[in-house]
Design a protein around this motif. Structure first.
Motif, PDB file in Angstrom:
ATOM      1  N   GLU A 191       0.649  -1.198  -0.230  1.00  0.00           N
ATOM      2  CA  GLU A 191       0.146  -0.075   0.081  1.00  0.00           C
ATOM      3  C   GLU A 191       0.944   1.177  -0.107  1.00  0.00           C
ATOM      4  O   GLU A 191       0.605   2.251   0.654  1.00  0.00           O
ATOM      5  N   CYS A 192       1.895   1.411  -0.644  1.00  0.00           N
ATOM      6  CA  CYS A 192       2.862   2.396  -0.702  1.00  0.00           C
ATOM      7  C   CYS A 192       2.224   3.598  -1.626  1.00  0.00           C
ATOM      8  O   CYS A 192       2.740   4.548  -1.552  1.00  0.00           O
ATOM      9  N   LYS A 193       1.479   3.188  -2.483  1.00  0.00           N
ATOM     10  CA  LYS A 193       0.526   4.203  -3.406  1.00  0.00           C
ATOM     11  C   LYS A 193       1.353   4.673  -4.543  1.00  0.00           C
ATOM     12  O   LYS A 193       0.879   5.635  -5.366  1.00  0.00           O
ATOM     13  N   ALA A 194       2.534   4.029  -4.849  1.00  0.00           N
ATOM     14  CA  ALA A 194       3.265   4.557  -5.826  1.00  0.00           C
ATOM     15  C   ALA A 194       2.404   4.218  -7.101  1.00  0.00           C
ATOM     16  O   ALA A 194       2.434   4.989  -7.939  1.00  0.00           O
ATOM     17  N   CYS A 195       1.706   3.264  -7.305  1.00  0.00           N
ATOM     18  CA  CYS A 195       1.085   3.044  -8.506  1.00  0.00           C
ATOM     19  C   CYS A 195      -0.434   4.051  -8.463  1.00  0.00           C
ATOM     20  O   CYS A 195      -0.858   4.635  -9.858  1.00  0.00           O
ATOM     21  N   CYS A 199      -0.613   6.753 -11.962  1.00  0.00           N
ATOM     22  CA  CYS A 199      -1.691   6.067 -12.855  1.00  0.00           C
ATOM     23  C   CYS A 199      -2.022   7.461 -13.730  1.00  0.00           C
ATOM     24  O   CYS A 199      -2.595   8.329 -13.063  1.00  0.00           O
ATOM     25  N   PRO A 200      -1.927   7.487 -14.898  1.00  0.00           N
ATOM     26  CA  PRO A 200      -2.447   8.657 -15.787  1.00  0.00           C
ATOM     27  C   PRO A 200      -3.826   8.857 -15.850  1.00  0.00           C
ATOM     28  O   PRO A 200      -4.331  10.011 -16.172  1.00  0.00           O
ATOM     29  N   ALA A 201      -4.538   7.814 -15.600  1.00  0.00           N
ATOM     30  CA  ALA A 201      -6.211   8.072 -15.568  1.00  0.00           C
ATOM     31  C   ALA A 201      -6.770   8.114 -14.347  1.00  0.00           C
ATOM     32  O   ALA A 201      -8.057   8.306 -14.182  1.00  0.00           O
ATOM     33  N   GLY A 202      -5.996   8.379 -13.277  1.00  0.00           N
ATOM     34  CA  GLY A 202      -6.499   8.524 -11.872  1.00  0.00           C
ATOM     35  C   GLY A 202      -7.752   7.336 -11.498  1.00  0.00           C
ATOM     36  O   GLY A 202      -8.620   7.472 -10.760  1.00  0.00           O
ATOM     37  N   ALA A 203      -7.188   6.217 -11.974  1.00  0.00           N
ATOM     38  CA  ALA A 203      -7.786   4.923 -11.805  1.00  0.00           C
ATOM     39  C   ALA A 203      -7.825   4.069 -10.458  1.00  0.00           C
ATOM     40  O   ALA A 203      -8.529   3.416 -10.204  1.00  0.00           O
ATOM     41  N   ILE A 204      -6.754   4.559  -9.718  1.00  0.00           N
ATOM     42  CA  ILE A 204      -6.351   3.519  -8.534  1.00  0.00           C
ATOM     43  C   ILE A 204      -6.641   4.410  -7.474  1.00  0.00           C
ATOM     44  O   ILE A 204      -6.292   5.639  -7.232  1.00  0.00           O
ATOM     45  N   SER A 205      -7.371   3.876  -6.548  1.00  0.00           N
ATOM     46  CA  SER A 205      -7.730   4.564  -5.184  1.00  0.00           C
ATOM     47  C   SER A 205      -6.508   5.092  -4.480  1.00  0.00           C
ATOM     48  O   SER A 205      -5.657   4.121  -4.142  1.00  0.00           O
ATOM     49  N   MET A 206      -6.623   6.462  -3.881  1.00  0.00           N
ATOM     50  CA  MET A 206      -5.321   6.707  -3.148  1.00  0.00           C
ATOM     51  C   MET A 206      -5.517   6.058  -1.694  1.00  0.00           C
ATOM     52  O   MET A 206      -4.492   6.069  -1.139  1.00  0.00           O
ATOM     53  N   MET A 221      -0.468   0.134 -18.427  1.00  0.00           N
ATOM     54  CA  MET A 221       0.904  -0.607 -17.903  1.00  0.00           C
ATOM     55  C   MET A 221       1.598   0.276 -16.874  1.00  0.00           C
ATOM     56  O   MET A 221       2.536  -0.327 -16.372  1.00  0.00           O
ATOM     57  N   ARG A 222       1.564   1.456 -16.711  1.00  0.00           N
ATOM     58  CA  ARG A 222       2.426   2.334 -16.108  1.00  0.00           C
ATOM     59  C   ARG A 222       2.406   1.785 -14.613  1.00  0.00           C
ATOM     60  O   ARG A 222       3.353   1.671 -13.699  1.00  0.00           O
ATOM     61  N   CYS A 223       1.215   1.379 -13.976  1.00  0.00           N
ATOM     62  CA  CYS A 223       1.282   0.783 -12.468  1.00  0.00           C
ATOM     63  C   CYS A 223       1.932  -0.423 -12.506  1.00  0.00           C
ATOM     64  O   CYS A 223       2.755  -0.728 -11.504  1.00  0.00           O
ATOM     65  N   VAL A 224       2.071  -1.395 -13.281  1.00  0.00           N
ATOM     66  CA  VAL A 224       2.951  -2.587 -13.279  1.00  0.00           C
ATOM     67  C   VAL A 224       4.323  -2.106 -13.241  1.00  0.00           C
ATOM     68  O   VAL A 224       5.236  -2.742 -12.488  1.00  0.00           O
ATOM     69  N   ARG A 225       4.706  -1.400 -14.088  1.00  0.00           N
ATOM     70  CA  ARG A 225       6.083  -0.917 -14.000  1.00  0.00           C
ATOM     71  C   ARG A 225       6.472  -0.198 -12.964  1.00  0.00           C
ATOM     72  O   ARG A 225       7.687  -0.164 -12.531  1.00  0.00           O
ATOM     73  N   SER A 226       5.540   0.696 -12.081  1.00  0.00           N
ATOM     74  CA  SER A 226       5.843   1.591 -11.062  1.00  0.00           C
ATOM     75  C   SER A 226       5.817   0.802  -9.771  1.00  0.00           C
ATOM     76  O   SER A 226       6.484   1.131  -8.724  1.00  0.00           O
ATOM     77  N   CYS A 227       5.555  -0.385  -9.773  1.00  0.00           N
ATOM     78  CA  CYS A 227       5.451  -1.360  -8.364  1.00  0.00           C
ATOM     79  C   CYS A 227       6.431  -1.991  -8.220  1.00  0.00           C
ATOM     80  O   CYS A 227       7.068  -3.094  -9.015  1.00  0.00           O
ATOM     81  N   LYS A 228       7.347  -1.410  -7.162  1.00  0.00           N
ATOM     82  CA  LYS A 228       8.721  -1.997  -6.859  1.00  0.00           C
ATOM     83  C   LYS A 228       8.599  -3.424  -6.192  1.00  0.00           C
ATOM     84  O   LYS A 228       9.213  -4.465  -6.237  1.00  0.00           O
ATOM     85  N   GLN A 229       7.307  -3.650  -5.639  1.00  0.00           N
ATOM     86  CA  GLN A 229       7.112  -5.003  -5.086  1.00  0.00           C
ATOM     87  C   GLN A 229       6.699  -6.061  -6.104  1.00  0.00           C
ATOM     88  O   GLN A 229       6.359  -7.014  -5.838  1.00  0.00           O
ATOM     89  N   ARG A 230       6.343  -5.592  -7.194  1.00  0.00           N
ATOM     90  CA  ARG A 230       5.965  -6.480  -8.338  1.00  0.00           C
ATOM     91  C   ARG A 230       4.388  -7.178  -7.932  1.00  0.00           C
ATOM     92  O   ARG A 230       4.187  -8.405  -8.257  1.00  0.00           O
ATOM     93  N   ALA A 231       3.691  -6.170  -7.187  1.00  0.00           N
ATOM     94  CA  ALA A 231       2.280  -6.674  -6.874  1.00  0.00           C
ATOM     95  C   ALA A 231       1.364  -6.837  -7.908  1.00  0.00           C
ATOM     96  O   ALA A 231       0.100  -7.285  -8.019  1.00  0.00           O
ATOM     97  N   ARG A 232       1.624  -5.721  -8.805  1.00  0.00           N
ATOM     98  CA  ARG A 232       0.617  -5.569 -10.027  1.00  0.00           C
ATOM     99  C   ARG A 232       0.883  -6.259 -11.432  1.00  0.00           C
ATOM    100  O   ARG A 232       2.250  -6.157 -11.746  1.00  0.00           O
TER     101      ARG A 232
END
Ligand SMILES: Cc1cc2nc3c(=O)[nH]c(=O)nc-3n(C[C@H](O)[C@H](O)[C@H](O)COP(=O)(O)O)c2cc1C
Length: 260
Positions: A191-195, A199-206, A221-232
């Motif tokens: 829940e670090c909120k990096a994704c 997110c360019p579309a504001g689709a992920i809840s803060m 695919m920006r969230c997949v690339r920005s997740c350091k935990q590889r959770a997405r």
């Protein structure tokens, strides 16, 4: 014409378009100002340009079109017969109506298109396709596009005689992409909120970044690339299906198309 500034207006969820636009810009002899529209902004920035600015517009092709999210920022875009160049990057399938749509949209807002290019790149969803493109050879072609634009703006007193034709059909192709909203592995997510921030579309809840609004998600695919935990991630089944389909229709040896 004595030129003022170079404006870089781009959308680049996974960074390839940014890389391409920066390579072209490096070869243009003007101080640059960037408008990176890849991060969701509630308040759209004002983008106003003068007659003697040059603006480079950069987009990734989505379903043969300009990404809708990018066009949402155009309400605050204004040129004054400002010279502009267009860059479309695409994942070795086709760019179809994207350059034509981008040209029409910028012309409506007071820009004069003096050059355009479509560059084949790594596919941001199925990365095996066109892997690592732009490569060294591609970067030379991209740099040369910048050199040609630089020459054009330096030499011309005005751009009245320049007319750029780009391929595409109007009415444009129907905008439809396969929905590939990434999933979240809740055992890895911290829940670090990096994704959510990326997110360019504001689709992920803060407040709860494990939640994604599927209706807003653009599958960039920006969230997949920005997740350091590889959770997405995208489900292996869906990814395999898409890779199979794209492998048949993409040509990884495609060359750049330059319109000058
Ligand atoms: C939702 C989506 C749709 C795409 N549609 C196309 C397409 O129609 N044709 C194509 O060749 N590549 C397509 N691609 C690949 C991207 O255009 C390409 O990888 C681009 O360089 C990504 O740019 P970026 O790294 O700046 O986000 C698509 C990618 C995504 C995420």
């Amino acid at each position: 014409m004595k030129m003022n500034e170079l404006g870089l207006v781009y959308f680049s969820p996974t960074g390839t378009t940014r890389k391409v636009i920066m390579e072209a810009a490096r070869n243009i002899d003007l101080k640059s100002v960037s408008y990176d529209l890849s991060i969701h902004k509630e308040k759209k920035p004002a983008m106003q340009f003068k007659k003697n600015d040059l603006v480079l517009f950069g987009i990734p092709v989505y379903a043969g079109r300009v990404p809708k999210t990018f066009l949402e920022y155009f309400e605050n875009l204004q040129g004054d017969n400002t010279p502009a160049a267009l860059i479309a990057t695409y994942g070795c399938r086709e760019y179809e109506d994207a350059l034509l749509e981008l040209k029409n949209e910028v012309e409506k807002r007071g820009f004069k298109v003096i050059g355009a290019a479509a560059f084949p790149t790594e596919h941001s969803i199925a990365r095996k396709i066109g892997m690592s493109r732009p490569n060294k050879e591609d970067l030379k072609v991209i740099a040369d596009f910048g050199v040609q634009l630089n020459r054009r703006v330096k030499k011309s007193e005005n751009f009245d005689n320049i007319s750029i034709e780009v391929p595409g059909n109007d009415p444009y192709k129907k905008y439809s992409t396969t929905s590939l909203t990434p999933k979240v592995d809740t055992t890895l997510c911290t829940e670090c909120k990096a994704c959510a921030k990326a997110c360019p579309a504001g689709a992920i809840s803060m407040t709860d970044p494990k939640k994604t609004d599927k209706k807003l998600c653009i599958s960039c695919m920006r969230c997949v690339r920005s997740c350091k935990q590889r959770a997405r991630y995208v489900s292996t089944f869906k990814m395999n299906q898409l890779e199979k389909k794209l492998t048949k229709i993409c040509k990884t040896d495609k060359a750049a198309d330059i319109f000058m």
